[in-house]
Design an enzyme around this catalytic site. Sequence first.
Site, PDB file in Angstrom:
ATOM      1  N   SER A   1       0.805  -1.221   0.000  1.00 32.02           N
ATOM      2  CA  SER A   1       0.000   0.000   0.000  1.00 32.02           C
ATOM      3  C   SER A   1       0.841   1.275   0.000  1.00 32.02           C
ATOM      4  CB  SER A   1      -0.961   0.001   1.187  1.00 32.02           C
ATOM      5  OG  SER A   1      -0.271  -0.223   2.395  1.00 32.02           O
TER       6      SER A   1
ATOM      7  N   HIS B   1      -5.116  -3.311  -3.051  1.00 33.35           N
ATOM      8  CA  HIS B   1      -4.715  -2.396  -4.129  1.00 33.35           C
ATOM      9  C   HIS B   1      -4.481  -3.129  -5.451  1.00 33.35           C
ATOM     10  CE1 HIS B   1      -4.199   0.806  -1.156  1.00 33.35           C
ATOM     11  NE2 HIS B   1      -3.719  -0.152  -0.391  1.00 33.35           N
TER      12      HIS B   1
ATOM     13  N   LYS C   1     -11.735   0.889  -2.462  1.00 32.76           N
ATOM     14  CA  LYS C   1     -10.651   1.455  -3.265  1.00 32.76           C
ATOM     15  C   LYS C   1     -11.057   1.423  -4.734  1.00 32.76           C
ATOM     16  CE  LYS C   1      -7.621   0.960   0.536  1.00 32.76           C
ATOM     17  NZ  LYS C   1      -6.975   0.044   1.458  1.00 32.76           N
TER      18      LYS C   1
HETATM   19  C1  LIG Z   1      -7.000   0.006   2.877  1.00 36.11           C
HETATM   20  C2  LIG Z   1      -6.418  -1.326   3.204  1.00 36.11           C
HETATM   21  C3  LIG Z   1      -7.061  -2.196   4.075  1.00 36.11           C
HETATM   22  C4  LIG Z   1      -8.272  -1.790   4.842  1.00 36.11           C
HETATM   23  O1  LIG Z   1      -9.397  -1.765   4.060  1.00 36.11           O
HETATM   24  P1  LIG Z   1     -10.627  -0.839   4.497  1.00 36.11           P
HETATM   25  O2  LIG Z   1     -11.754  -1.374   3.744  1.00 36.11           O
HETATM   26  O3  LIG Z   1     -10.235   0.549   4.159  1.00 36.11           O
HETATM   27  O4  LIG Z   1     -10.769  -1.033   5.991  1.00 36.11           O
HETATM   28  C5  LIG Z   1      -6.539  -3.451   4.239  1.00 36.11           C
HETATM   29  N1  LIG Z   1      -5.402  -3.827   3.618  1.00 36.11           N
HETATM   30  C6  LIG Z   1      -4.730  -3.004   2.806  1.00 36.11           C
HETATM   31  C7  LIG Z   1      -3.488  -3.467   2.144  1.00 36.11           C
HETATM   32  C8  LIG Z   1      -5.214  -1.717   2.584  1.00 36.11           C
HETATM   33  O5  LIG Z   1      -4.531  -0.881   1.814  1.00 36.11           O
END
Ligand SMILES: *Cc1c(COP(=O)(O)O)cnc(C)c1O
Length: 391
Positions: free
Chosen positions: A183, A211, A243
């Site tokens: 991330s 991602h 995302k």
């Molecule tokens: C954003 C993210 C999460 C958390 O997901 P949310 O739905 O925002 O709680 C988990 N793992 C990774 C790698 C992330 O980037």
Amino acid sequence: MSQLPWHDELSAALADRKAAGLYRSPRLRLGEQGVNITVDGRPALSFCSNDYLGLAAHPDIKAAFQQAVDKEGAGSGAAHLLTGHSFYHQALEEALAEFTGQPRALLFSTGYMANLGVIDALLSRGDAVIQDKLNHASLLDGGRLTEAEQLRYPHANMDLLHKRLHNAARARHRMVVSDGVFSMDGDIAPLPDIMAHARQHRAAVLIDDAHGFGVIGKNGRGSVSHFNIAPASAPIQVGTLGKAFGTGGAFVAADETVIETLIQQARSYVYTTAQPPAVAAATLTSLKLVEQEDWRREQLQALIRQFRLGAAQLGLDLMPSETPIQPVVIGDDKKALAVGQALEAQGILVGVIRPPTVPRNSARLRITLSASHSEKDVDKLLSALEQAGAH
Ligand SMILES: *Cc1c(COP(=O)(O)O)cnc(C)c1O
């Protein structure tokens, strides 16, 4: 309210954070998420959302959301195991199973909760969880929730993964856990190697593709597809829906036994209210767009190439990323903050990421590209970076 007995301690810690350039506060965005936004009352060109495909405010997704609200109301009203599991949740779980090629998928309210739930439900005392040191906080926290032994290996270092697996040989069960796309660095985990090491040591693999889904792989099927790993030999996959999918929530895709175990034992599934059904309805539409609209991924790839070429010409410190996460390493925390502020003064928003989110002395601008950006937007970003002294 009255002050906490340890008020002075907290307020000293806040002051220290400020002095160290580590203090953070949310900004107020008005209007839709997107590339051109209004933040704290000023217009800005944003390079810091995870809305990689530009779907968060897509008219079809908004319409699907509104129709579902008309049919089912705003809230789910209960946990999935009570009366919270709606038609839309069920349909989305089936569609996500089909999308990933896995037998089953299970919805969670957020990715953070999915990661806590899946690791805690599948491991216990006497087991070992082996994680990449740069894994997302929710994976590391999920590991800490279990009573399993916690082992970490330096980022993407397969020799040390091998060693840790060897060290954990006497554990009852072993699970290797990794981000699919990291991330904060944007690089893709060496999935085939991770899988090979895990197989050799009879370890399970869990890939958090927050991602990767929507962004890489055939029709956006994520890192498993990127490496052409057949669904039959795929790891357990976690995907987030807030995302690239542009909505919210998360899912775990796995076989029948894993999913049924999660339904019984994942505390962040059992003891929480199901996401609003309209969010699931919106995601069903979003999933169709993710699968069908390859042009969004093509546009992203063109922007990534343009950005990396331009940034290299400016002498910026790029990382080896082929994804829309394009960090520019600054190093010093305060300098990173100053560069971020200089960009903001030019109307450009980027993430300024400092420890403890990233390792010490690697403070960086976390620039994320979206299919909604234009070539002109990236030109603007590059010239603002030059003016802000990002090199
Ligand atoms: C954003 C993210 C999460 C958390 O997901 P949310 O739905 O925002 O709680 C988990 N793992 C990774 C790698 C992330 O980037």
